[in-house]
Design a protein around this motif. Structure first.
Motif, PDB file in Angstrom:
ATOM      1  N   THR A   1     -47.622  84.130 -45.054  1.00  0.00           N
ATOM      2  CA  THR A   1     -48.311  82.845 -45.240  1.00  0.00           C
ATOM      3  C   THR A   1     -49.816  83.005 -45.450  1.00  0.00           C
ATOM      4  O   THR A   1     -50.533  82.019 -45.601  1.00  0.00           O
ATOM      5  CB  THR A   1     -48.075  81.924 -44.028  1.00  0.00           C
ATOM      6  N   GLY A   2     -50.297  84.243 -45.447  1.00  0.00           N
ATOM      7  CA  GLY A   2     -51.709  84.480 -45.744  1.00  0.00           C
ATOM      8  C   GLY A   2     -52.653  84.318 -44.582  1.00  0.00           C
ATOM      9  O   GLY A   2     -53.873  84.209 -44.780  1.00  0.00           O
ATOM     10  N   ILE A   3     -52.126  84.267 -43.353  1.00  0.00           N
ATOM     11  CA  ILE A   3     -52.999  84.201 -42.175  1.00  0.00           C
ATOM     12  C   ILE A   3     -53.540  85.600 -41.906  1.00  0.00           C
ATOM     13  O   ILE A   3     -52.769  86.522 -41.646  1.00  0.00           O
ATOM     14  CB  ILE A   3     -52.239  83.672 -40.951  1.00  0.00           C
ATOM     15  N   LYS A   4     -54.856  85.764 -41.993  1.00  0.00           N
ATOM     16  CA  LYS A   4     -55.465  87.087 -41.899  1.00  0.00           C
ATOM     17  C   LYS A   4     -56.327  87.224 -40.641  1.00  0.00           C
ATOM     18  O   LYS A   4     -56.990  86.275 -40.219  1.00  0.00           O
ATOM     19  CB  LYS A   4     -56.334  87.353 -43.131  1.00  0.00           C
ATOM     20  N   LEU A   5     -56.300  88.418 -40.069  1.00  0.00           N
ATOM     21  CA  LEU A   5     -57.157  88.732 -38.928  1.00  0.00           C
ATOM     22  C   LEU A   5     -58.547  89.091 -39.445  1.00  0.00           C
ATOM     23  O   LEU A   5     -58.688  89.866 -40.392  1.00  0.00           O
ATOM     24  CB  LEU A   5     -56.566  89.910 -38.145  1.00  0.00           C
ATOM     25  N   LYS A   6     -59.581  88.530 -38.800  1.00  0.00           N
ATOM     26  CA  LYS A   6     -60.962  88.772 -39.242  1.00  0.00           C
ATOM     27  C   LYS A   6     -61.785  89.342 -38.104  1.00  0.00           C
ATOM     28  O   LYS A   6     -61.450  89.184 -36.934  1.00  0.00           O
ATOM     29  CB  LYS A   6     -61.586  87.471 -39.762  1.00  0.00           C
ATOM     30  N   GLN A   7     -62.878  89.993 -38.486  1.00  0.00           N
ATOM     31  CA  GLN A   7     -63.748  90.615 -37.485  1.00  0.00           C
ATOM     32  C   GLN A   7     -65.172  90.664 -38.023  1.00  0.00           C
ATOM     33  O   GLN A   7     -65.399  90.931 -39.210  1.00  0.00           O
ATOM     34  CB  GLN A   7     -63.258  92.028 -37.162  1.00  0.00           C
ATOM     35  N   VAL A   8     -66.148  90.404 -37.148  1.00  0.00           N
ATOM     36  CA  VAL A   8     -67.558  90.470 -37.525  1.00  0.00           C
ATOM     37  C   VAL A   8     -68.122  91.826 -37.138  1.00  0.00           C
ATOM     38  O   VAL A   8     -67.940  92.297 -36.005  1.00  0.00           O
ATOM     39  CB  VAL A   8     -68.368  89.344 -36.841  1.00  0.00           C
ATOM     40  N   ARG A   9     -68.784  92.448 -38.099  1.00  0.00           N
ATOM     41  CA  ARG A   9     -69.453  93.747 -37.880  1.00  0.00           C
ATOM     42  C   ARG A   9     -70.953  93.544 -38.041  1.00  0.00           C
ATOM     43  O   ARG A   9     -71.409  92.898 -38.981  1.00  0.00           O
ATOM     44  CB  ARG A   9     -68.949  94.761 -38.908  1.00  0.00           C
ATOM     45  N   ILE A  10     -71.728  94.086 -37.092  1.00  0.00           N
ATOM     46  CA  ILE A  10     -73.184  93.975 -37.138  1.00  0.00           C
ATOM     47  C   ILE A  10     -73.777  95.386 -37.145  1.00  0.00           C
ATOM     48  O   ILE A  10     -73.449  96.202 -36.277  1.00  0.00           O
ATOM     49  CB  ILE A  10     -73.734  93.187 -35.937  1.00  0.00           C
ATOM     50  N   ILE A  11     -74.632  95.663 -38.122  1.00  0.00           N
ATOM     51  CA  ILE A  11     -75.278  96.974 -38.233  1.00  0.00           C
ATOM     52  C   ILE A  11     -76.740  96.827 -37.823  1.00  0.00           C
ATOM     53  O   ILE A  11     -77.494  96.061 -38.433  1.00  0.00           O
ATOM     54  CB  ILE A  11     -75.170  97.514 -39.671  1.00  0.00           C
ATOM     55  N   LEU A  12     -77.114  97.549 -36.777  1.00  0.00           N
ATOM     56  CA  LEU A  12     -78.483  97.508 -36.272  1.00  0.00           C
ATOM     57  C   LEU A  12     -79.257  98.746 -36.726  1.00  0.00           C
ATOM     58  O   LEU A  12     -78.741  99.865 -36.685  1.00  0.00           O
ATOM     59  CB  LEU A  12     -78.492  97.452 -34.741  1.00  0.00           C
ATOM     60  N   GLU A  13     -80.493  98.530 -37.135  1.00  0.00           N
ATOM     61  CA  GLU A  13     -81.407  99.626 -37.472  1.00  0.00           C
ATOM     62  C   GLU A  13     -82.728  99.326 -36.781  1.00  0.00           C
ATOM     63  O   GLU A  13     -83.606  98.683 -37.348  1.00  0.00           O
ATOM     64  CB  GLU A  13     -81.569  99.754 -38.988  1.00  0.00           C
ATOM     65  N   ASP A  14     -82.821  99.782 -35.535  1.00  0.00           N
ATOM     66  CA  ASP A  14     -83.975  99.487 -34.696  1.00  0.00           C
ATOM     67  C   ASP A  14     -84.222  97.980 -34.663  1.00  0.00           C
ATOM     68  O   ASP A  14     -85.346  97.497 -34.850  1.00  0.00           O
ATOM     69  CB  ASP A  14     -85.225 100.225 -35.204  1.00  0.00           C
ATOM     70  N   SER A  15     -83.162  97.235 -34.425  1.00  0.00           N
ATOM     71  CA  SER A  15     -83.222  95.777 -34.412  1.00  0.00           C
ATOM     72  C   SER A  15     -82.396  95.266 -33.236  1.00  0.00           C
ATOM     73  O   SER A  15     -81.824  96.055 -32.468  1.00  0.00           O
ATOM     74  CB  SER A  15     -82.714  95.202 -35.737  1.00  0.00           C
ATOM     75  N   SER A  16     -82.303  93.944 -33.092  1.00  0.00           N
ATOM     76  CA  SER A  16     -81.597  93.391 -31.936  1.00  0.00           C
ATOM     77  C   SER A  16     -80.920  92.079 -32.294  1.00  0.00           C
ATOM     78  O   SER A  16     -81.383  91.326 -33.157  1.00  0.00           O
ATOM     79  CB  SER A  16     -82.557  93.197 -30.758  1.00  0.00           C
ATOM     80  N   VAL A  17     -79.812  91.811 -31.583  1.00  0.00           N
ATOM     81  CA  VAL A  17     -79.051  90.577 -31.795  1.00  0.00           C
ATOM     82  C   VAL A  17     -78.606  90.013 -30.451  1.00  0.00           C
ATOM     83  O   VAL A  17     -78.574  90.726 -29.441  1.00  0.00           O
ATOM     84  CB  VAL A  17     -77.803  90.829 -32.680  1.00  0.00           C
ATOM     85  N   LYS A  18     -78.264  88.713 -30.455  1.00  0.00           N
ATOM     86  CA  LYS A  18     -77.681  88.067 -29.281  1.00  0.00           C
ATOM     87  C   LYS A  18     -76.253  87.670 -29.606  1.00  0.00           C
ATOM     88  O   LYS A  18     -75.976  87.182 -30.702  1.00  0.00           O
ATOM     89  CB  LYS A  18     -78.491  86.829 -28.889  1.00  0.00           C
ATOM     90  N   LEU A  19     -75.344  87.882 -28.644  1.00  0.00           N
ATOM     91  CA  LEU A  19     -73.938  87.562 -28.838  1.00  0.00           C
ATOM     92  C   LEU A  19     -73.489  86.524 -27.817  1.00  0.00           C
ATOM     93  O   LEU A  19     -74.006  86.465 -26.704  1.00  0.00           O
ATOM     94  CB  LEU A  19     -73.062  88.809 -28.681  1.00  0.00           C
ATOM     95  N   GLU A  20     -72.509  85.724 -28.202  1.00  0.00           N
ATOM     96  CA  GLU A  20     -71.840  84.867 -27.238  1.00  0.00           C
ATOM     97  C   GLU A  20     -71.191  85.757 -26.185  1.00  0.00           C
ATOM     98  O   GLU A  20     -70.608  86.806 -26.504  1.00  0.00           O
ATOM     99  CB  GLU A  20     -70.789  84.005 -27.929  1.00  0.00           C
ATOM    100  N   SER A  21     -71.315  85.411 -24.929  1.00  0.00           N
ATOM    101  CA  SER A  21     -70.748  86.221 -23.859  1.00  0.00           C
ATOM    102  C   SER A  21     -69.252  86.425 -24.075  1.00  0.00           C
ATOM    103  O   SER A  21     -68.518  85.471 -24.322  1.00  0.00           O
ATOM    104  CB  SER A  21     -70.984  85.539 -22.511  1.00  0.00           C
TER     105      SER A  21
END
Length: 276
Positions: free
Chosen positions: A49-69
């Motif tokens: 039925t075309g239901i696909k699993l997805k995932q977010v990838r973040i690439i850091l290069e001397d940088s920073s991010v905030k994530l939902e707990s």
């Protein structure tokens, strides 16, 4: 943009956005790891039925991010995790925002160089970049952002929206400059991104999940009692001004399909397919 980044696992990159950090939305072509008949049956339905699993990838290069707990799946590289409370005042603000919007109190900061993979999901993700802007989004949509972006709460500014808007007294406010990841209830391709220029859009129901902060939100009655009776629309959510509004026209359709069930979809009148 669909780019195959791993031919062996047939992992496809649906979208990408770069600033100080690089964000990618990845999609698995299909799942093949079932170890029992019940799981295999469910996976077969999803694959067909075309239901696909997805995932977010973040690439850091001397940088920073905030994530939902709780959003982290795994990471590699020289990355440190910090919970920045901002002292007593900052901790108090986080507590208040959490109670007002329903968002989780702590959003860990990940800084350094390496790769971060967030929890896989059958949901839908959208990447947006803010440039000294402020947006108001439905509670639960925030997923990740660059560190310079702030996440807080915004109080409804009109009595009508407070009492009749069905959006709650407070919503999630995201402001600053940087990339933000939102988790949407429908694919981004089904989002109607409506740009307003001193204009007004009236919506029947809670279909709007995002608006820029300079768009005013109020609630009004339909133009007439007769009109309300004949078209079934008693109250309308009204968005006016100059900015952008995201609507999900298909959101209610998915809810209807889920509520109806497969058998009722096949036979909406409750009759047999073999009946002549």
């Amino acid at each position: 943009m669909r780019t195959t980044i791993n031919s062996e696992n047939k992992l496809t990159m649906l979208s990408q956005m770069s600033n100080d950090a690089k964000f990618q939305v990845l999609e698995y072509d299909k799942l093949e790891g079932a170890l029992d008949v019940q799981t295999a049956f469910g996976i077969n339905i999803m694959n067909n039925t075309g239901i696909k699993l997805k995932q977010v990838r973040i690439i850091l290069e001397d940088s920073s991010v905030k994530l939902e707990s709780g959003a982290l799946s795994y990471m590699k590289g020289d990355i440190n995790i910090k919970n920045k409370t901002g002292g007593v005042i900052g901790l108090g603000k986080k507590f208040i925002n959490s109670k007002l919007t329903g968002e989780k109190m702590f959003k860990p900061t990940y800084e350094g160089t390496g790769e971060i993979f967030l929890e896989p999901s059958f949901g839908n993700f959208a990447l947006i970049e803010l440039e000294d802007e402020e947006i108001i989004v439905d509670d639960g949509l925030f997923y990740a952002c660059e560190e310079e972006v702030e996440v807080g709460s915004s109080m409804q500014k009109s009595i009508s929206s407070m009492m009749f808007g069905n959006e709650g007294l407070f919503q999630t406010k995201i402001l600053g400059s940087g990339i933000v990841v939102l988790e949407l209830p429908v694919p981004e391709s089904e989002v109607f991104k409506c740009k307003l220029f001193n204009d007004t859009i009236r919506v029947d129901g809670n279909l709007v999940v995002l608006r820029t902060s300079n768009v005013k939100f109020t609630v009004e009655k339909s133009s007439s009692i007769i009109g309300s009776t004949t078209n079934g629309e008693g109250l309308l959510n009204v968005y006016s001004g100059t900015g952008e509004v995201w609507l999900l026209p298909t959101k209610s359709i998915y809810s209807d399909i889920k509520a109806m069930g497969l058998e009722q979809m096949r036979n909406p009148e409750g009759k047999s397919n073999t009946e002549v």
